[in-house]
Design an enzyme around this catalytic site. Sequence first.
Site, PDB file in Angstrom:
ATOM      1  N   TYR A 104      53.901  44.827  49.515  1.00  0.00           N
ATOM      2  CA  TYR A 104      53.677  45.113  50.944  1.00  0.00           C
ATOM      3  C   TYR A 104      53.111  43.955  51.746  1.00  0.00           C
ATOM      4  CZ  TYR A 104      48.947  46.492  49.249  1.00  0.00           C
ATOM      5  OH  TYR A 104      47.718  46.551  48.662  1.00  0.00           O
ATOM      6  N   LYS A 105      52.951  42.788  51.125  1.00  0.00           N
ATOM      7  CA  LYS A 105      52.467  41.627  51.867  1.00  0.00           C
ATOM      8  C   LYS A 105      53.676  40.824  52.357  1.00  0.00           C
ATOM      9  CE  LYS A 105      48.199  41.693  49.144  1.00  0.00           C
ATOM     10  NZ  LYS A 105      47.257  42.125  50.185  1.00  0.00           N
ATOM     11  N   ASP A 161      48.672  36.833  38.925  1.00  0.00           N
ATOM     12  CA  ASP A 161      48.813  37.773  40.037  1.00  0.00           C
ATOM     13  C   ASP A 161      49.399  36.994  41.210  1.00  0.00           C
ATOM     14  OD1 ASP A 161      48.582  39.386  42.260  1.00  0.00           O
ATOM     15  OD2 ASP A 161      46.593  40.144  41.743  1.00  0.00           O
ATOM     16  N   PHE A 200      40.656  38.647  43.463  1.00  0.00           N
ATOM     17  CA  PHE A 200      40.829  39.851  44.270  1.00  0.00           C
ATOM     18  C   PHE A 200      40.152  41.009  43.523  1.00  0.00           C
ATOM     19  CE2 PHE A 200      42.782  43.590  46.006  1.00  0.00           C
ATOM     20  CZ  PHE A 200      42.629  43.338  47.357  1.00  0.00           C
ATOM     21  N   ARG A 257      40.594  35.692  58.564  1.00  0.00           N
ATOM     22  CA  ARG A 257      41.743  35.295  57.756  1.00  0.00           C
ATOM     23  C   ARG A 257      43.010  35.385  58.603  1.00  0.00           C
ATOM     24  NH1 ARG A 257      43.520  38.402  52.300  1.00  0.00           N
ATOM     25  NH2 ARG A 257      43.717  40.028  53.853  1.00  0.00           N
TER      26      ARG A 257
END
Lengths: 413, 413
Positions: A223-224, A198, A127, A372
Amino acid sequence: MIPTSLDWCQEQDRNDPLAPMKDRFDLPEGVIYMDGNSLGVLPKGVDARIADVVKKEWGQDLIKSWNTADWINLPARVGRKIAPLVGAKPNEVVMADSTSINLFKVAAAACRMNKGRTKIITEPGNFPTDLYMLQGLSDFLGPDVALQVVERDQIIDAIDDDTAVVVLTHVHYVTADMFDMKAVTEAAHAKGALMVWDLSHSTGAVPVDLNAAGADFAVGCGYKYLNGGPGAPAFLYVAERHQAAVKQPLTGWFGHKTPFEFLDDYEPAGDIRRMLVGTTSVMAASALDEAMNAFEGVDMMVVRKKSQALTDLFIALCREKLKDHGVGLATSENPGKRGSHVSLKCENGYAVMQALIERGVIGDFRAPDFMRFGFTPLYLGFEDVYRAVEIMADIFETGFWKEARFNEKGAVT
Amino acid sequence: MIPTSLDWCQEQDRNDPLAPMKDRFDLPEGVIYMDGNSLGVLPKGVDARIADVVKKEWGQDLIKSWNTADWINLPARVGRKIAPLVGAKPNEVVMADSTSINLFKVAAAACRMNKGRTKIITEPGNFPTDLYMLQGLSDFLGPDVALQVVERDQIIDAIDDDTAVVVLTHVHYVTADMFDMKAVTEAAHAKGALMVWDLSHSTGAVPVDLNAAGADFAVGCGYKYLNGGPGAPAFLYVAERHQAAVKQPLTGWFGHKTPFEFLDDYEPAGDIRRMLVGTTSVMAASALDEAMNAFEGVDMMVVRKKSQALTDLFIALCREKLKDHGVGLATSENPGKRGSHVSLKCENGYAVMQALIERGVIGDFRAPDFMRFGFTPLYLGFEDVYRAVEIMADIFETGFWKEARFNEKGAVT
């Protein structure tokens, strides 16, 4: 062969032990939301909690709320709620800052613990903020420490006696490829390197066991899959065995042993609070605190099983219904080796995704050509997946995406 | 002689051009709030805005809101609202992270710009997190850069050709002593040092003119006089002339030139956005964004004049009504040399403050023996000040604080 009929999907929904969990969320009408891997939906109770934080805790009680509403302990309290989802002890996780900043803190701390070693290892295509923060860190550390970016199949061979720390994302943000956390951690430790994970695309969707893997440090996103709201505070993990020694460079007052004595000299808290920096947004923290209640009583093994079934179904449906449309699978076919999202490679992916969103199927697009789709077992059902692929097939068959393409001037490259 | 009668105070309130501003805030009933220097009160409109952010922007529109609600530009948008309060151009201020983290970024950037110089100068008794962050930074930078902590009357003499950066808080958090920003900045520049100002106890209460002072960098707090809510995001300033060259080490994806191209290599944004790190809490940012509207049309010179009148009145009233109670003034008597709060030194300060709070006068206590009172001209009036001192006098005269003292086991040292 995975069954792909609508009837079968509906039956799966009827038998789904997680189906009642959907009631824990306020979902928008008429939308199939497949982007919980980017921004989780609104859990019920969060709006009332935030209204109370704003009107009562802040508006009426003002500074008293640091004590009466226990604002001061929010970072540790929320950390304790996250801990069981990542296989950590309650005192090993704390809510803090953003994932980026937490990554800097733990990677810098790891470099310090392994002073004299010259390499930080990560992978290309990690990421971006992970790569960027590590570039910033190694740049800041000067010529003594360099970032080495190694293809994932060569990482274990690259770890050597000069490696200070290995920093990897457990579930890849595009491909959803999942590392074997225990094997990689053990390989790092075998050479004396420290391991940072991560967990941004894992936590809340995939069972994680940091303790069993022997991980040293981890960071993750609020927040995911944790549904803490846009830009929610992140979290970090420090294995108990490192907590007394760990030194991170962002030594703010909330990491001080006694912040409210207002002393001139920094002395770190004796526990994981030494990883804190400044004042946390109480609103943002309270939203995540409340959102975590949606995981109450949820067995992550059951979540995992459904996630694998949903992604298996999606892949099978795409194979069946999109076979003539030049769509490739960018995610492993082996459900044991992927997280909880699936990426499709498609030349016109941006335009197709725009068309999907217009028809109420929300996924996202990642450059250069990935569509995605996230599968959040707590609020996505089997029929949802069926309908999503049906709509996507219709978009391809009617050429609807071509219109979208030409409406989006310059957006498709 | 400053008049101190109740009649005079009431007349001041009637003639106060800022009196209508009080309607812009939701104040708790029956409270005289003198702690806006620690946590600002709730501006009207914030609760509705946050409800909309939670229920509509997040709950209904989900990821689309990054564009439709312009979440992506919140840091720059809020920065533009803060800029006029600190004498900056609209493109010189950005909302980001916490004050602590921002201080690290700008101080680290300054050290880099002045590479080869060996000193960071600050003062003892600066706000602790400033001292701590600078200790963390110099420690991290290794033996090449050391933190030098110099008493405030010796700072200008201490700045020399080895000084990389001088970091000072404009208005002192306890004493409210205010530096002459322009004079100190010029002294730093005369030796080639860079100047960082912490505006946490200034912004929104004292006119600040960073451009006129020639300041290089600044940081400030969103939750004190800006009323952004508990733990609100902070802000930072980079003079336009430095923006193309400035390099800060926390190189997260929101500081990237094109974050949504998801490239492997960090390339900083061409403007102040390069000071950003990770994702901001949209709730926290929106609260501050909305709160800034309370400053619409407010002339900071009028604010300053009232602030000086309120603090003058408070000091005169204390002198008159508390003269037998061993209370000392810890703040300058010269209204031109202090910010917008006043600290009283008092042996039993903690217990007296507890007694005040019980009677609805909210100030705070700072170790070892300071009672601190904030004067926020937008919502505090002259009669409020009169009543507060009257209550304090009554507490001393009736010995009520002694009870408070003994009720607070161990709290008074």
